[in-house]
Design an enzyme around this catalytic site. Structure first.
Site, PDB file in Angstrom:
ATOM      1  N   GLN A 134     -17.212  -9.804  10.212  1.00 46.00           N
ATOM      2  CA  GLN A 134     -17.806  -8.755   9.663  1.00 46.00           C
ATOM      3  C   GLN A 134     -17.002  -7.735   9.776  1.00 46.00           C
ATOM      4  O   GLN A 134     -15.856  -7.778  10.426  1.00 46.00           O
ATOM      5  CB  GLN A 134     -18.942  -8.131  10.773  1.00 46.00           C
ATOM      6  CG  GLN A 134     -20.063  -9.148  10.683  1.00 46.00           C
ATOM      7  CD  GLN A 134     -21.436  -8.570  11.420  1.00 46.00           C
ATOM      8  OE1 GLN A 134     -21.697  -7.411  11.500  1.00 46.00           O
ATOM      9  NE2 GLN A 134     -22.373  -9.427  11.810  1.00 46.00           N
ATOM     10  N   LYS A 150     -16.294  -0.286  14.575  1.00 51.27           N
ATOM     11  CA  LYS A 150     -17.386  -0.806  13.928  1.00 51.27           C
ATOM     12  C   LYS A 150     -18.243   0.293  13.364  1.00 51.27           C
ATOM     13  O   LYS A 150     -18.743   1.074  14.169  1.00 51.27           O
ATOM     14  CB  LYS A 150     -18.277  -1.720  15.014  1.00 51.27           C
ATOM     15  CG  LYS A 150     -17.244  -3.047  15.697  1.00 51.27           C
ATOM     16  CD  LYS A 150     -18.215  -3.980  16.256  1.00 51.27           C
ATOM     17  CE  LYS A 150     -17.571  -5.109  16.674  1.00 51.27           C
ATOM     18  NZ  LYS A 150     -18.385  -6.203  16.970  1.00 51.27           N
ATOM     19  N   ASP A 299     -26.205 -13.580  20.324  1.00 50.55           N
ATOM     20  CA  ASP A 299     -25.080 -14.311  19.381  1.00 50.55           C
ATOM     21  C   ASP A 299     -23.957 -14.459  20.300  1.00 50.55           C
ATOM     22  O   ASP A 299     -22.864 -14.833  19.673  1.00 50.55           O
ATOM     23  CB  ASP A 299     -24.855 -13.337  18.382  1.00 50.55           C
ATOM     24  CG  ASP A 299     -24.111 -14.134  17.478  1.00 50.55           C
ATOM     25  OD1 ASP A 299     -24.345 -15.183  16.804  1.00 50.55           O
ATOM     26  OD2 ASP A 299     -23.375 -13.137  16.441  1.00 50.55           O
TER      27      ASP A 299
END
Ligand SMILES: *[C@@H]1O[C@H](CO)[C@@H](O)[C@H](O)[C@H]1NC(C)=O
Length: 402
Positions: A134, A150, A299
């Site tokens: 990402q 982020k 995750d």
């Protein structure tokens, strides 16, 4: 004549027996098989424990835990002036804190300056961070400290449906993860803070990277901007230390309908993990599962270690759906049924609303977490206690090492 009749009788007897046996096999067996299938799952057993959870888990803790207060006191210690800071020296100090028990020093009065600098120091360089899938940026702050940025992709109210790893990273999950590591007295997450107004700062960096990120950002999925077209996000301190990366024994298959070993052979799985990994690592992974379960960061297919200690990096998949508790994130706990004494104590210090109170005392929290998520985190703490009760009742006592 008599013999023939006897033979006939015997044949009839066998025939009757055959019919009865067949009937038995056809009717009785499948229903008993159903009963086997109906045996309750570990998840159901944990929820049964939740129903009758001892009252001690719902009352305020007897002993007041001061770590979070000391941390909050220290992060306030700053005169909010960049000019008065020797940034190089400050970053050097922050990097010197990194050890196998902590990534930052919760009792250092320099925390305030470090946090102020993380939020405000000038960005002198920016690259697209190619690690992971990402978009994130690797920024260099004045004084030569790198941070990962982020961006905010979703409004905090947005509910992410689907599998536990669905959606893009939530920047708030990174920050909540950091706060939680402080509250659990295990500062194994690098300092992660909200930093605003990235767009004007980005203008200071190379045009190319700026364009690249804007293109990424605009075409793929618009990053949430506030009315001044500024981007919010999380800055995450990039520790200058060499880390090792390992595949998690509780990795998911990421394929619909395909189960991993740990999902298929739930009861026996921990034994194979214990055979392969040192005891400390297993305890570390169980602590990690508790941390991940609280925020629902499901995750963690790989994990990082520093000096043989599992650290908590990449916590962006939490805060997805406050209405769901993916209990299988806790598989390391309910499959192994062991827990560090310090973790147990830290959890007991958060009962009866204390966890929420501590979270709410942290900076900027309302910017990225909703009431529903706070309630969900509290509910998950009780599920963790229910899992521990499950371990007490269902597993052999000597497996349970508190
Ligand atoms: C953490 O900070 C305290 C207070 O300044 C200091 O006494 C202690 O030595 C520091 N610990 C580490 C590992 O830097």
């Amino acid at each position: 004549m008599i013999r023939r009749r006897n033979l006939l009788l015997i044949a009839l007897l066998f025939f009757t027996l055959f019919i009865l046996t067949t009937n038995y096999l056809l009717i009785i067996l499948p229903s008993s098989e159903n009963e086997v299938r109906k045996e309750i799952t570990t998840e159901e057993k944990i929820y049964q424990e939740l129903e009758k959870l001892p009252i001690q888990y719902k009352q305020r803790p007897l002993i007041e835990e001061k770590t979070t207060d000391i941390f909050l006191e220290n992060i306030r210690k700053t005169d909010k002036k960049l000019e008065s800071l020797n940034l190089e020296q400050l970053w050097r100090e922050a990097n010197s804190w990194v050890s196998k028990t902590q990534l930052l020093n919760l009792s250092s009065p320099s925390l305030g300056k470090v946090f102020f600098a993380l939020k405000n120091a000038k960005i002198i360089k920016s690259d697209v961070d190619t690690r992971g899938t990402q978009l994130k940026l690797l920024l260099t702050l004045e004084g030569d400290q790198q941070v990962v940025f982020k961006p905010k992709w979703y409004e905090k109210e947005r509910i992410i449906e689907g599998p536990v790893y669905a959606g893009k990273d939530r920047y708030g999950s990174e920050i909540i993860g950091f706060y939680l590591s402080v509250i659990l007295k295990r500062p194994l997450t690098p300092a992660s803070l909200q930093r605003d107004y990235l767009i004007p700062l980005l203008k200071e960096i190379t045009e190319l990277v700026y364009m690249e990120s804007v293109i990424f950002v605009k075409k793929e999925d618009p990053v949430c901007e506030d009315q001044n077209s500024f981007i919010n996000g999380a800055v995450i301190f990039n520790i200058k230390a060499s880390l090792s990366n390992y595949r998690s024994p509780w990795q998911r298959t990421y394929k619909k309908g395909k189960k991993a070993h740990w999902q298929e052979f739930s009861d026996a799985y921990c034994k194979t993990v214990k055979e392969k990994l040192p005891k400390k690592r297993v305890y570390d992974l169980i602590d990690t599962s508790i941390f991940d379960f609280l925020i629902q960061n499901g995750d963690r297919h790989h994990y990082e270690t520093f000096d043989d200690t599992v650290i908590w990096l990449d916590n962006g998949k939490g805060l997805g759906n406050p209405n769901v508790h993916h209990i299988d994130i806790l598989a390391p706990l309910y499959q192994c049924c062991i827990l560090r004494r310090e973790t147990w104590k830290a959890l007991l210090g958060l009962t009866g609303g204390e966890l929420r109170k501590k979270l709410e005392s942290m900076p900027d929290i309302n910017n990225f977490i909703t009431e529903d998520h706070l309630k969900a985190i509290e509910a998950r703490l009780l599920i963790i206690f229910a899992t521990i009760e499950y371990c007490k009742h269902y597993k052999e006592a000597d497996h349970y090492l508190l």
